[in-house]
Enzyme design. Sequence first.
Site, PDB file in Angstrom:
ATOM      1  N   GLY A  59       3.230   4.588  -4.371  1.00  0.00           N
ATOM      2  CA  GLY A  59       2.203   5.322  -3.877  1.00  0.00           C
ATOM      3  C   GLY A  59       2.543   6.964  -4.021  1.00  0.00           C
ATOM      4  CG  ASP A  84       5.538   0.069  -0.312  1.00  0.00           C
ATOM      5  OD1 ASP A  84       5.287  -1.016  -0.727  1.00  0.00           O
ATOM      6  OD2 ASP A  84       4.871   1.235  -1.034  1.00  0.00           O
ATOM      7  CB  ALA A 137       0.851   1.543   5.239  1.00  0.00           C
ATOM      8  CG  ASP A 138      -3.920   2.380   1.446  1.00  0.00           C
ATOM      9  OD1 ASP A 138      -3.794   3.253   0.961  1.00  0.00           O
ATOM     10  OD2 ASP A 138      -3.702   1.309   0.781  1.00  0.00           O
ATOM     11  CD  GLU A 189       2.553  -1.771  -2.578  1.00  0.00           C
ATOM     12  OE1 GLU A 189       1.543  -1.939  -2.362  1.00  0.00           O
ATOM     13  OE2 GLU A 189       2.790  -0.377  -2.796  1.00  0.00           O
ATOM     14  CE  LYS A 214       2.388  -1.790   1.143  1.00  0.00           C
ATOM     15  NZ  LYS A 214       2.231  -0.297   0.503  1.00  0.00           N
ATOM     16  CB  THR A 232       3.982   8.561   1.132  1.00  0.00           C
ATOM     17  OG1 THR A 232       2.702   8.992   1.414  1.00  0.00           O
ATOM     18  CG2 THR A 232       4.770   8.841   2.133  1.00  0.00           C
TER      19      THR A 232
HETATM   20  O1  DER Z   1      -0.908   0.938  -2.768  1.00  0.00           O
HETATM   21  C1  DER Z   1      -0.036   0.742  -1.791  1.00  0.00           C
HETATM   22  O2  DER Z   1      -0.029   0.013  -0.900  1.00  0.00           O
HETATM   23  C2  DER Z   1       0.308   2.278  -1.323  1.00  0.00           C
HETATM   24  O3  DER Z   1       1.533   2.056  -0.796  1.00  0.00           O
HETATM   25  C3  DER Z   1      -0.578   2.882  -0.546  1.00  0.00           C
HETATM   26  O4  DER Z   1      -0.905   1.879   0.514  1.00  0.00           O
HETATM   27  C4  DER Z   1      -0.274   4.223   0.207  1.00  0.00           C
HETATM   28  O5  DER Z   1      -0.317   5.121  -0.935  1.00  0.00           O
HETATM   29  P1  DER Z   1      -0.267   6.713  -0.475  1.00  0.00           P
HETATM   30  O6  DER Z   1       1.276   6.942   0.030  1.00  0.00           O
HETATM   31  O7  DER Z   1      -0.490   7.523  -1.815  1.00  0.00           O
HETATM   32  O8  DER Z   1      -1.354   7.007   0.540  1.00  0.00           O
END
Ligand code: DER
Length: 231
Positions: free
Chosen positions: A29, A83, A85-86, A105, A96, A31
């Site tokens: 993602g 990682d 998250a949404d 993930e 996610k 971030t």
């Molecule tokens: O796909 C995923 O799980 C990503 O980690 C997502 O949840 C977060 O992506 P972002 O950092 O682009 O918002």
Amino acid sequence: QPDESSKRRVAARALAFVEDGMRLGLGTGSTAQHFVELLAERVRGGLDVVGVPTSERTRLQAESLGIRLATLDDLPELDLTVDGADEFDPELRLIKGGGGALLREKIVASASARMIVIADSSKRVARLGGFPLPVEVNAFGLASTRRKVERAGEAAGARGSVSLRHGPDGSPYLTDGGHLILDCRFDPIPDPEALAERLVAIPGVVEHGLFIGLASAVVTDGDAGTLVVER
Ligand code: DER
């Protein structure tokens, strides 16, 4: 709307959890992309780590930046996964899968002693469900599986429409694992545990984007800079 500087700030703060010699899960993602970039700078400075990527996209990025990579077959147990998250709620339950990488993930996160989530303040919610829940499904029997997913939502008190994710070229999105993704507008999700149980009971469902009991902490940002929310 989150800006890149806020994503970079929470990614930079997560580096403090990385120690020399660690076996890391590398998230997916926008971030997580910042985290991998900043991690590569530390590797160039002599940090000795090895990474297991959670997607082909992250593998290519980490490889191009010179981060040493391995697979879960080489390293069945990892020290730390970082990682995105949404969404995250007060109990650090996550949605996610916005980036389509939820299966790898979740496999990588569950192989890690700790999971640190990097998520700007726009992801912080009181209740999950504002972001459509991604559910990874096998293509075989799609129409039947989709109906069962809708019924599972209703049975768990989370009504809403379910749609097949398409890629930018208009064809159905295919995950690294060759599966399809249903985006489920279950808003709100009153009982994430109950919904998760019902989804995994559906034969055509490969995995879902509810991450419960996996996040050790969330690095997010507020007015006074970044903060670490522990479970
Ligand atoms: O796909 C995923 O799980 C990503 O980690 C997502 O949840 C977060 O992506 P972002 O950092 O682009 O918002």
